[in-house]
Design a protein around this motif. Structure first.
Motif, short mmCIF file in Angstrom:
data_model
loop_
_atom_site.label_atom_id
_atom_site.label_comp_id
_atom_site.label_asym_id
_atom_site.label_seq_id
_atom_site.Cartn_x
_atom_site.Cartn_y
_atom_site.Cartn_z
N GLY A 12 5.00 6.41 -5.82
CA GLY A 12 5.52 5.07 -5.63
C GLY A 12 6.06 4.88 -4.69
O GLY A 12 6.69 3.75 -4.14
N GLN A 13 6.10 6.49 -3.63
CA GLN A 13 7.18 6.49 -2.31
C GLN A 13 5.77 7.13 -1.06
O GLN A 13 6.55 8.32 -1.36
CB GLN A 13 8.11 6.91 -2.21
CG GLN A 13 9.61 5.72 -2.69
CD GLN A 13 9.98 4.83 -2.60
OE1 GLN A 13 9.90 4.85 -1.46
NE2 GLN A 13 10.11 3.22 -3.19
N ALA A 14 5.02 6.51 -0.62
CA ALA A 14 3.98 7.20 -0.14
C ALA A 14 4.58 7.70 1.93
O ALA A 14 4.13 7.74 2.82
CB ALA A 14 3.12 6.47 0.55
N ILE B 114 1.27 -1.05 0.15
CA ILE B 114 0.07 0.14 -0.08
C ILE B 114 1.52 0.89 0.05
O ILE B 114 0.44 1.88 -0.19
CB ILE B 114 -0.62 -0.11 1.70
CG1 ILE B 114 -0.27 -0.10 2.30
CG2 ILE B 114 -1.96 -1.30 1.36
CD1 ILE B 114 -0.89 0.51 3.58
N LEU B 115 2.12 1.55 0.07
CA LEU B 115 3.07 2.29 0.22
C LEU B 115 3.23 2.72 -1.01
O LEU B 115 4.39 4.10 -0.77
CB LEU B 115 4.50 2.11 1.34
CG LEU B 115 4.37 1.34 2.66
CD1 LEU B 115 5.57 1.44 3.11
CD2 LEU B 115 3.36 2.93 3.30
N ASN B 116 3.06 1.78 -2.24
CA ASN B 116 3.61 2.34 -3.33
C ASN B 116 2.72 2.12 -4.60
O ASN B 116 3.45 1.89 -5.64
CB ASN B 116 4.42 0.55 -4.02
CG ASN B 116 5.18 0.39 -2.33
OD1 ASN B 116 5.72 0.06 -2.01
ND2 ASN B 116 6.42 1.67 -2.16
N GLY B 117 1.64 2.88 -3.99
CA GLY B 117 0.84 4.05 -5.13
C GLY B 117 1.08 5.19 -5.38
O GLY B 117 1.71 5.82 -4.80
N ILE C 144 2.90 3.26 -10.46
CA ILE C 144 1.76 2.45 -11.93
C ILE C 144 2.69 0.74 -11.20
O ILE C 144 1.53 0.01 -11.55
CB ILE C 144 2.20 2.70 -12.82
CG1 ILE C 144 1.23 4.04 -12.81
CG2 ILE C 144 0.86 2.09 -13.64
CD1 ILE C 144 0.41 4.62 -14.11
N GLY C 145 3.55 0.23 -11.98
CA GLY C 145 4.21 -0.33 -12.11
C GLY C 145 5.08 -1.18 -10.93
O GLY C 145 4.66 -0.61 -9.21
N ARG C 146 5.42 -2.57 -10.52
CA ARG C 146 6.27 -2.90 -9.66
C ARG C 146 7.10 -1.69 -9.34
O ARG C 146 8.48 -1.15 -9.29
CB ARG C 146 7.82 -3.70 -10.15
CG ARG C 146 8.26 -5.22 -8.72
CD ARG C 146 8.40 -6.27 -8.37
NE ARG C 146 8.00 -6.71 -7.63
CZ ARG C 146 8.35 -8.41 -7.60
NH1 ARG C 146 8.24 -9.20 -8.76
NH2 ARG C 146 9.15 -8.79 -6.72
N PRO C 147 7.03 -1.50 -7.55
CA PRO C 147 8.15 -0.20 -7.08
C PRO C 147 9.64 -1.00 -7.04
O PRO C 147 10.10 -2.47 -7.40
CB PRO C 147 7.78 -0.33 -5.64
CG PRO C 147 7.14 -1.62 -5.27
CD PRO C 147 6.59 -2.17 -6.91
#
Length: 472
Positions: free
Chosen positions: A420-422, A241-244, A382-385
């Motif tokens: 991508g980094q929340a 969830i940290l990476n959207g 959007i993609g893999r972090p």
């Protein structure tokens, strides 16, 4: 120097900036007023600072250009101090929560590029006899280590010193008013290793080979995997969830622990202070993600900034690279988690090429190129972090510092976020305290304060597992 073209890594922070992702870093310093302070103490302080209208880098730098950005040095008379210096107060009766809300809002606001990219806020009303100083500067101008070295120049070790210059009149090039003797400057090891021009050329060739080899290995393992459960590489982190995508509003939380307490735990765990810090972050995140049903089965990966700054100067710009480490969020036992982190960071450091600070800029550009490219194209998150979280531990101020007789009690770093980094967790030592700042996306982490509280509980859990008792 009329104009200075930015290094590629510094320019990257400007190109990656959007309305929802302002690329600025800051600090929140909390002070206790001197015993003889009267009701006009802060008003007098601000009025005195307003009389100082001389500016040192980076506080007199204005951005010019877009494709090839450069800094223009403005003459003092062209800088509007009233725009940059703000005197604020939290709502009565005040408190840490109100301070956190104010700083969260201030840090979420983009800075206007028509002006030098900094703000200085003097904040009162938090508690009787207390005040705070919040300063933010664009990340293209300074990194964490550079900020600490600049702070050493700004704040004095003398509690009786008065009439000191404000931050913008000191900067990276002004008078050092710390009261400490200057440290011996260190020389870049890669440049020093050879004799004369031939040695420099040989060193450059070796640096280039080392950088090329390190980047090739990193991206090969990013594509096919490293083959080692504890070796972290970019773009192999689990989705979380940290990476959207993130929104503009921010939350900011803090924690502070006695430095000797953290060192005691590190000694008992047979690890470094940084190993323990990463383990505390992991423990807090593990508990939080379990609580909301979002803990990935695979360990989270942290992007850990590493300073490659040569010498002791706080020059304008960045001098950092990055290593990747798995932080053991998949490990329940806190002691085993520290051991796993120790090994993973060792493997991460092993990957860093042996090169001088200048050559490391090239390495960092190659390492961060895909991420910055995503940010510039607006497709981050959007993609893999590349990683799940940025965690940084910056060596801070070793001595108690003062400004106009006020004692600096805490010094909290405030970092930047991007798609991508929340979440960013950064620690800075301040005299006898280990100060941790949590910067998060308000919508992604509506309960950021829980993570901060859980870090303190993770410290107590690790002490219990190690049989360590802290006595103040």
């Amino acid at each position: 120097m009329a104009n200075q073209v930015l290094k590629i890594n510094d320019a990257g922070w400007l190109h990656a900036e959007t309305f929802r992702t302002p690329m600025q870093v800051g600090v929140l310093a909390n002070f206790t007023m001197p015993e003889d302070a009267d009701d006009c103490y802060l008003e007098d302080l601000v009025n005195m600072w307003r009389t100082h209208k001389t500016f040192q880098p980076p506080f007199n730098y204005k951005l010019r250009g877009t494709a090839v950005p450069r800094w223009e040095v403005l003459p003092d008379e062209e800088i509007d101090l009233d725009y940059h210096l703000r005197h604020s107060a939290v709502p009565s009766p005040g408190g840490e929560r109100e301070l956190g809300i104010l700083v969260s809002r201030l840090h979420a606001m983009n800075m206007d590029r028509r002006y030098p990219l900094w703000e200085c806020h003097v904040i009162e009303g938090v508690a009787p006899g207390r005040w705070s100083l919040y300063i933010k500067v664009h990340h293209s101008q300074i990194d964490g280590v550079g900020g600490i070295r600049m702070a050493r120049r700004m704040f004095t070790t003398d509690p009786d010193a008065r009439g000191l210059l404000p931050p913008w009149a000191v900067g990276t090039h002004g008078v050092d008013q710390s009261g400490l003797p200057p440290k011996e400057k260190k020389t870049d090891v890669a440049v020093r290793s050879g004799g004369g021009r031939l040695g420099a050329v040989t060193g450059a060739v070796r640096s280039t080979a080392a950088i090329g080899g390190a980047l090739a290995r990193t991206y090969r393992e990013s594509a096919i995997g490293s083959g080692d459960d504890l070796r972290a590489v970019p773009y192999r982190a689990p989705k979380s969830i940290l990476n959207g995508r993130i929104s503009k509003p921010r939350r900011f939380a803090t924690q502070a622990y006695p430095m000797d307490r953290v060192r005691q735990v590190a000694k008992a765990a047979d690890g470094s202070l940084n190993d323990v810090f990463l383990a505390l972050c992991a423990g807090a995140l593990r508990r939080y993600l379990i609580e909301i049903g979002e803990l990935p089965k695979q360990s989270l990966t942290a992007n850990v900034p590493v300073s490659v700054r040569a010498g002791d100067g706080a020059k304008v710009g960045n001098a950092i690279s990055f290593l990747y480490a798995k932080i053991g969020t998949d490990i329940e036992d806190p002691v085993e988690r520290v051991k796993a982190i120790h090994e993973s960071t060792r493997l991460g450091k092993e990957r860093l090429p042996k090169a001088g600070a200048g050559a490391m800029d090239i390495y960092t550009a190659g390492l961060m190129g895909p991420f910055l490219g995503q940010a510039m194209l607006g497709v981050g998150g959007i993609g893999r972090p590349a990683s799940n979280i940025v965690i940084s531990n910056v060596p801070g101020l070793q001595e108690t510092r003062y400004i106009e007789g006020s004692t600096m009690e805490e010094y909290y770093p405030i970092s930047l976020l991007f798609h991508g980094q929340a979440l960013n967790i950064t620690a800075v030592s301040n005299a006898s305290m280990f100060c941790v700042g949590f910067t998060g996306c308000r919508d992604t982490l509506p309960s950021l304060q829980k993570i901060a509280v859980y870090m303190g509980e993770a410290l107590a859990e690790l002490e219990d597992a190690l049989g360590v008792t802290w006595t103040a």
